[in-house]
Design an enzyme around this catalytic site. Structure first.
Site, short mmCIF file in Angstrom:
data_model
loop_
_atom_site.label_atom_id
_atom_site.label_comp_id
_atom_site.label_asym_id
_atom_site.label_seq_id
_atom_site.Cartn_x
_atom_site.Cartn_y
_atom_site.Cartn_z
N ARG A 119 0.82 -1.23 0.00
CA ARG A 119 0.00 0.00 0.00
C ARG A 119 0.84 1.27 0.00
NH1 ARG A 119 -2.86 -3.26 3.62
NH2 ARG A 119 -4.59 -4.28 2.53
N LYS A 141 3.33 11.38 -11.37
CA LYS A 141 2.57 10.48 -12.23
C LYS A 141 3.39 9.22 -12.45
CE LYS A 141 -0.35 13.19 -15.31
NZ LYS A 141 -0.53 13.55 -16.73
N GLU A 183 10.17 17.68 -24.87
CA GLU A 183 9.38 18.06 -23.68
C GLU A 183 9.74 19.48 -23.22
OE1 GLU A 183 6.83 16.48 -22.50
OE2 GLU A 183 7.12 14.30 -22.52
N LYS A 221 6.62 22.99 -14.01
CA LYS A 221 5.84 21.81 -13.64
C LYS A 221 5.39 21.90 -12.18
CE LYS A 221 5.25 16.99 -14.33
NZ LYS A 221 5.66 15.78 -15.04
N GLU A 231 -4.69 16.47 -11.82
CA GLU A 231 -5.10 16.68 -13.21
C GLU A 231 -6.62 16.80 -13.40
OE1 GLU A 231 -2.59 14.58 -16.07
OE2 GLU A 231 -4.26 14.60 -17.47
N ARG A 235 -3.52 20.94 -15.08
CA ARG A 235 -2.41 20.03 -15.37
C ARG A 235 -2.55 19.39 -16.75
NH1 ARG A 235 0.76 15.81 -11.37
NH2 ARG A 235 2.23 15.09 -12.96
N ASN A 239 -0.23 18.04 -21.30
CA ASN A 239 -0.42 17.01 -22.32
C ASN A 239 -0.34 17.57 -23.74
OD1 ASN A 239 -0.83 14.99 -20.40
ND2 ASN A 239 -2.96 15.59 -20.14
N HIS A 242 0.52 15.34 -26.58
CA HIS A 242 0.57 13.98 -26.04
C HIS A 242 -0.56 13.06 -26.51
CE1 HIS A 242 3.79 15.45 -23.59
NE2 HIS A 242 3.93 14.31 -22.95
N HIS A 246 0.80 9.92 -28.02
CA HIS A 246 0.60 8.57 -27.49
C HIS A 246 0.04 7.64 -28.56
CE1 HIS A 246 0.40 9.89 -22.97
NE2 HIS A 246 1.61 9.87 -23.45
N HIS A 258 9.36 8.53 -26.87
CA HIS A 258 8.23 9.33 -26.39
C HIS A 258 8.34 10.78 -26.88
CE1 HIS A 258 5.10 10.72 -23.66
NE2 HIS A 258 5.93 11.66 -23.23
P1 NAD Z 1 13.96 5.67 -21.20
O1 NAD Z 1 13.79 5.59 -19.76
O2 NAD Z 1 13.60 4.47 -22.02
O3 NAD Z 1 15.46 6.09 -21.52
C1 NAD Z 1 15.88 6.24 -22.86
C2 NAD Z 1 17.13 5.44 -23.16
O4 NAD Z 1 18.24 6.05 -22.55
C3 NAD Z 1 17.11 4.00 -22.62
O5 NAD Z 1 17.70 3.16 -23.57
C4 NAD Z 1 18.00 4.09 -21.38
O6 NAD Z 1 18.60 2.85 -21.07
C5 NAD Z 1 19.01 5.09 -21.80
N1 NAD Z 1 19.65 5.86 -20.74
C6 NAD Z 1 19.08 6.41 -19.66
N2 NAD Z 1 19.93 7.20 -19.00
C7 NAD Z 1 21.10 7.12 -19.67
C8 NAD Z 1 22.37 7.74 -19.50
N3 NAD Z 1 22.59 8.64 -18.53
N4 NAD Z 1 23.36 7.41 -20.37
C9 NAD Z 1 23.12 6.54 -21.39
N5 NAD Z 1 21.94 5.97 -21.63
C10 NAD Z 1 20.94 6.25 -20.77
O7 NAD Z 1 13.12 6.86 -21.84
P2 NAD Z 1 12.88 8.38 -21.40
O8 NAD Z 1 12.87 9.14 -22.65
O9 NAD Z 1 13.74 8.78 -20.29
O10 NAD Z 1 11.40 8.31 -20.80
C11 NAD Z 1 10.30 7.96 -21.59
C12 NAD Z 1 9.19 7.47 -20.69
O11 NAD Z 1 8.83 8.51 -19.78
C13 NAD Z 1 7.93 7.11 -21.45
O12 NAD Z 1 7.46 5.88 -21.01
C14 NAD Z 1 6.96 8.21 -21.09
O13 NAD Z 1 5.64 7.78 -21.13
C15 NAD Z 1 7.41 8.56 -19.71
N6 NAD Z 1 7.00 9.90 -19.26
C16 NAD Z 1 6.43 10.02 -18.03
C17 NAD Z 1 6.07 11.25 -17.56
C18 NAD Z 1 5.50 11.38 -16.18
O14 NAD Z 1 5.07 12.48 -15.81
N7 NAD Z 1 5.48 10.33 -15.39
C19 NAD Z 1 6.31 12.40 -18.32
C20 NAD Z 1 6.91 12.26 -19.56
C21 NAD Z 1 7.25 10.99 -20.02
N1 GLY Z 2 3.86 14.69 -18.15
C1 GLY Z 2 2.59 15.26 -17.90
C2 GLY Z 2 2.29 15.43 -16.44
O1 GLY Z 2 3.09 15.13 -15.60
O2 GLY Z 2 1.22 15.85 -16.11
#
Ligand code: NAD
Ligand code: GLY
Length: 353
Positions: A119, A141, A183, A221, A231, A235, A239, A242, A246, A258
């Site tokens: 939990r 999120k 972003e 943010k 949201e 918030r 998006n 997005h 998506h 992404h």
């Molecule tokens: P990711 O986590 O897949 O990282 C991208 C690549 O970079 C991977 O291959 C990883 O192994 C590599 N990597 C990471 N750090 C590294 C470093 N310092 N040196 C070398 N390689 C490295 O992708 P991302 O772009 O970081 O994140 C995308 C994800 O984030 C998506 O799933 C998206 O939906 C999510 N997201 C979430 C939010 C949120 O608010 N929670 C907001 C935006 C995006």
């Molecule tokens: N990445 C969109 C949010 O955090 O609301």
């Protein structure tokens, strides 16, 4: 050091500083958990695993490491279950913490696991991608994907704190760096004309103002999260690009980054806004130019009908309508509620055939 305070239901700080990772032990130590689950992915572990483990060893902080495959496939129910099972088998409980050390994938997966395991246990975000630094590590999120769509299962779970070291981005592949820039462009279009102008000049891991740029995005943010953590309203602005983004990610079988999908989503919205007289030509041209200058994609070849179907499955969609984020000018975003016929028209106007 830049420190951004996030005034959510559980307030916390985002610490941004080059080299701060080497002081990780000090930040962790003061929290007093018994042990930590260090969650990371294969790439990050290969580059930084030993260094991080040494930091913990020097401080006699107990960690148990769990490494997931790199990439979006790790945001799945099956990997989540394996992770939760591993935590149970290693006797994790609420006096322990989880550290999400990686990009958005590790952050979203780790945050979700921390949100639901027993939990809820505390967790810390250490972003290692630009995208995670400017966006996903902040705001609470968390989610994994279902075969029906992106981020369909998750919880809001704010981290205990976020430690962001821009030096870690030096090893990030250029494509992943650019994905993060998409972003940043989102934040610039929504809230920050000065940042918008800044992004016409090169931004990379060596840029002297990189910490500043990250801080600006995190501050925007934090302000939004303060006003609308869950949201219900404002918030949704985050998006921008997005909903279509998506859909494109899903059409690509989650092979497209992404940020690249978001960049295409912003471009489609921009062209549709221009066609509908919401955005002036000069502004639309500048936004598209900024995406081009930063070598981001601005169009998709996936059929509009397919994208429309995936948009209908988006978690922001309702039975007959969806809120689409548009902007009238830089720093002038608007939320437009449209039915799916209107969304279809918008896609037709925005996608170049
Ligand atoms: P990711 O986590 O897949 O990282 C991208 C690549 O970079 C991977 O291959 C990883 O192994 C590599 N990597 C990471 N750090 C590294 C470093 N310092 N040196 C070398 N390689 C490295 O992708 P991302 O772009 O970081 O994140 C995308 C994800 O984030 C998506 O799933 C998206 O939906 C999510 N997201 C979430 C939010 C949120 O608010 N929670 C907001 C935006 C995006
Ligand atoms: N990445 C969109 C949010 O955090 O609301």
């Amino acid at each position: 050091m830049n420190i951004v305070k996030v005034s959510s239901s559980k307030p916390y700080s985002v610490y941004i500083d080059r080299g701060i990772i080497d002081r990780l032990g000090e930040y962790i130590r003061s929290n007093g958990y018994v042990k930590y689950l260090l969650l990371t992915d294969e790439n990050v572990d290969r580059i930084y695993g030993e260094r991080i483990e040494k930091i913990f060893k020097n401080r006699q902080i107990k960690i148990v490491k769990y490494v997931v495959p790199a990439g979006e496939e790790s945001k799945s129910m099956s990997i989540l279950e394996e992770l939760l099972t591993f935590m149970a088998e290693n006797h994790f409980n609420r006096s322990d913490g989880l550290i999400a050390f990686g990009g958005g994938v590790v952050g979203d997966l780790g945050g979700f696991a921390a949100g639901i395991y027993q939990r809820g246990i505390d967790y810390i975000q250490i972003p290692t991608t630009l995208l995670a630094a400017v966006d996903s590590s902040v705001g609470g999120k968390t989610a994994v994907n279902l075969s029906s769509g992106k981020n369909l299962v998750g919880v809001f779970k704010q981290p205990k704190f976020v430690l962001c070291d821009p030096d870690l981005l030096e090893t990030l592949p250029m494509d992943d760096f650019r994905s993060g820039v998409a972003e940043i462009i989102k934040y610039a279009v929504l809230f920050d004309g000065e940042l918008f102008k800044r992004l016409f000049s090169k931004l990379d891991s060596q840029s002297p103002d990189l910490s500043e740029v990250i801080s600006k995005c995190v501050s925007h943010k934090a302000e939004i999260v303060k006003q609308d953590e869950f949201e219900a309203g404002k918030r949704q602005l985050l998006n921008l690009g997005h909903t279509v983004g998506h859909a494109i990610e899903k059409a690509s079988g989650y092979k497209m980054r992404h940020g690249y999908a978001v960049a295409i989503g912003i471009a489609i919205i921009t062209r549709a806004g221009l066609a509908q007289g919401i955005i002036e030509e000069g502004v639309a041209d500048e936004v598209l130019e900024l995406l081009n200058v930063n070598k981001l994609p601005t169009n998709t070849l996936y059929p509009i009908e397919e994208l429309l179907e995936y948009c209908k499955g988006d978690k922001k969609g309702h039975l007959e309508s969806i809120n689409v984020i548009m902007f009238r000018d830089i720093e002038k975003p608007v939320i437009i509620k449209m039915n799916y016929d209107e969304l279809y028209i918008m896609l037709k106007q925005g996608v170049m055939s």
